[in-house]
Motif scaffolding. Structure first.
Motif, PDB file in Angstrom:
ATOM      1  N   GLU A 254       0.847  -1.204   0.000  1.00 44.69           N
ATOM      2  CA  GLU A 254       0.000   0.000   0.000  1.00 44.69           C
ATOM      3  C   GLU A 254       0.875   1.244   0.000  1.00 44.69           C
ATOM      4  O   GLU A 254       0.621   2.195  -0.726  1.00 44.69           O
ATOM      5  CB  GLU A 254      -0.933  -0.007   1.215  1.00 44.69           C
ATOM      6  CG  GLU A 254      -1.973   1.106   1.199  1.00 44.69           C
ATOM      7  CD  GLU A 254      -1.456   2.416   1.748  1.00 44.69           C
ATOM      8  OE1 GLU A 254      -1.924   3.488   1.273  1.00 44.69           O
ATOM      9  OE2 GLU A 254      -0.581   2.417   2.629  1.00 44.69           O
TER      10      GLU A 254
ATOM     11  N   GLN B 277       2.514   1.726  -3.392  1.00 46.85           N
ATOM     12  CA  GLN B 277       1.520   2.198  -4.360  1.00 46.85           C
ATOM     13  C   GLN B 277       1.248   3.685  -4.168  1.00 46.85           C
ATOM     14  O   GLN B 277       1.121   4.430  -5.131  1.00 46.85           O
ATOM     15  CB  GLN B 277       0.222   1.395  -4.238  1.00 46.85           C
ATOM     16  CG  GLN B 277      -0.765   1.660  -5.354  1.00 46.85           C
ATOM     17  CD  GLN B 277      -0.220   1.250  -6.709  1.00 46.85           C
ATOM     18  OE1 GLN B 277       0.240   0.133  -6.877  1.00 46.85           O
ATOM     19  NE2 GLN B 277      -0.245   2.139  -7.679  1.00 46.85           N
ATOM     20  N   TRP B 278       1.153   4.136  -2.905  1.00 49.19           N
ATOM     21  CA  TRP B 278       0.955   5.554  -2.614  1.00 49.19           C
ATOM     22  C   TRP B 278       2.111   6.369  -3.162  1.00 49.19           C
ATOM     23  O   TRP B 278       1.897   7.414  -3.782  1.00 49.19           O
ATOM     24  CB  TRP B 278       0.801   5.763  -1.103  1.00 49.19           C
ATOM     25  CG  TRP B 278       0.698   7.203  -0.718  1.00 49.19           C
ATOM     26  CD1 TRP B 278      -0.425   7.974  -0.715  1.00 49.19           C
ATOM     27  CD2 TRP B 278       1.770   8.060  -0.309  1.00 49.19           C
ATOM     28  NE1 TRP B 278      -0.116   9.251  -0.321  1.00 49.19           N
ATOM     29  CE2 TRP B 278       1.225   9.329  -0.066  1.00 49.19           C
ATOM     30  CE3 TRP B 278       3.129   7.869  -0.117  1.00 49.19           C
ATOM     31  CZ2 TRP B 278       1.999  10.408   0.352  1.00 49.19           C
ATOM     32  CZ3 TRP B 278       3.896   8.944   0.298  1.00 49.19           C
ATOM     33  CH2 TRP B 278       3.331  10.196   0.522  1.00 49.19           C
TER      34      TRP B 278
ATOM     35  N   GLU C  82       4.110   5.658  -5.627  1.00 47.86           N
ATOM     36  CA  GLU C  82       4.018   5.666  -7.097  1.00 47.86           C
ATOM     37  C   GLU C  82       2.876   6.552  -7.589  1.00 47.86           C
ATOM     38  O   GLU C  82       3.072   7.376  -8.486  1.00 47.86           O
ATOM     39  CB  GLU C  82       3.831   4.238  -7.600  1.00 47.86           C
ATOM     40  CG  GLU C  82       3.833   4.130  -9.110  1.00 47.86           C
ATOM     41  CD  GLU C  82       3.673   2.699  -9.580  1.00 47.86           C
ATOM     42  OE1 GLU C  82       2.907   2.487 -10.545  1.00 47.86           O
ATOM     43  OE2 GLU C  82       4.299   1.805  -8.984  1.00 47.86           O
ATOM     44  N   ASP C  83       1.703   6.393  -7.009  1.00 44.37           N
ATOM     45  CA  ASP C  83       0.529   7.155  -7.453  1.00 44.37           C
ATOM     46  C   ASP C  83       0.700   8.661  -7.288  1.00 44.37           C
ATOM     47  O   ASP C  83       0.209   9.439  -8.103  1.00 44.37           O
ATOM     48  CB  ASP C  83      -0.724   6.717  -6.691  1.00 44.37           C
ATOM     49  CG  ASP C  83      -1.180   5.317  -7.049  1.00 44.37           C
ATOM     50  OD1 ASP C  83      -0.679   4.743  -8.041  1.00 44.37           O
ATOM     51  OD2 ASP C  83      -2.047   4.785  -6.315  1.00 44.37           O
ATOM     52  N   HIS C  84       1.372   9.064  -6.222  1.00 47.61           N
ATOM     53  CA  HIS C  84       1.504  10.491  -5.916  1.00 47.61           C
ATOM     54  C   HIS C  84       2.876  11.051  -6.254  1.00 47.61           C
ATOM     55  O   HIS C  84       3.167  12.208  -5.965  1.00 47.61           O
ATOM     56  CB  HIS C  84       1.189  10.736  -4.438  1.00 47.61           C
ATOM     57  CG  HIS C  84      -0.226  10.451  -4.096  1.00 47.61           C
ATOM     58  ND1 HIS C  84      -0.635   9.213  -3.629  1.00 47.61           N
ATOM     59  CD2 HIS C  84      -1.341  11.203  -4.186  1.00 47.61           C
ATOM     60  CE1 HIS C  84      -1.937   9.243  -3.441  1.00 47.61           C
ATOM     61  NE2 HIS C  84      -2.388  10.430  -3.764  1.00 47.61           N
ATOM     62  N   LYS C  85       3.719  10.214  -6.857  1.00 44.63           N
ATOM     63  CA  LYS C  85       5.082  10.630  -7.216  1.00 44.63           C
ATOM     64  C   LYS C  85       5.780  11.245  -6.010  1.00 44.63           C
ATOM     65  O   LYS C  85       6.384  12.317  -6.083  1.00 44.63           O
ATOM     66  CB  LYS C  85       5.050  11.593  -8.403  1.00 44.63           C
ATOM     67  CG  LYS C  85       4.509  10.945  -9.664  1.00 44.63           C
ATOM     68  CD  LYS C  85       4.409  11.937 -10.790  1.00 44.63           C
ATOM     69  CE  LYS C  85       3.897  11.329 -12.056  1.00 44.63           C
ATOM     70  NZ  LYS C  85       2.679  10.585 -12.000  1.00 44.63           N
TER      71      LYS C  85
ATOM     72  N   CYS D 237      -1.217  15.779  -2.507  1.00 43.76           N
ATOM     73  CA  CYS D 237      -2.384  14.919  -2.681  1.00 43.76           C
ATOM     74  C   CYS D 237      -3.626  15.748  -2.980  1.00 43.76           C
ATOM     75  O   CYS D 237      -3.751  16.858  -2.609  1.00 43.76           O
ATOM     76  CB  CYS D 237      -2.622  14.103  -1.429  1.00 43.76           C
ATOM     77  SG  CYS D 237      -1.253  12.980  -1.066  1.00 43.76           S
TER      78      CYS D 237
END
Length: 60
Positions: A34, A37-38, A40-43, A60
């Motif tokens: 998790e 992934q955070w 990666e998703d938020h760079k 975010c």
């Protein structure tokens, strides 16, 4: 948008872990997945990699 700071999971920083990749049977794998992934998703980036190497910050 606001800044969010998260820390690499403490359980994965333990000296008894030290694995580059988390084995499937590890009880901490969901938290680590998790978190990754955070990131990666938020760079997310390390704002102070020398002084706070386990903290990541993202908008975010």
């Amino acid at each position: 948008m606001e800044m969010e700071t998260r820390q690499y999971p403490l359980s994965c920083q333990a000296k008894n872990c030290g694995k580059a990749t988390c084995p499937a049977e590890c009880a901490n794998k969901p938290a680590l997945d998790e978190f990754k992934q955070w990131v990666e998703d938020h760079k997310a980036v390390k704002p102070q990699p020398i002084w706070e190497p386990t903290f990541f910050r993202a908008t975010c």
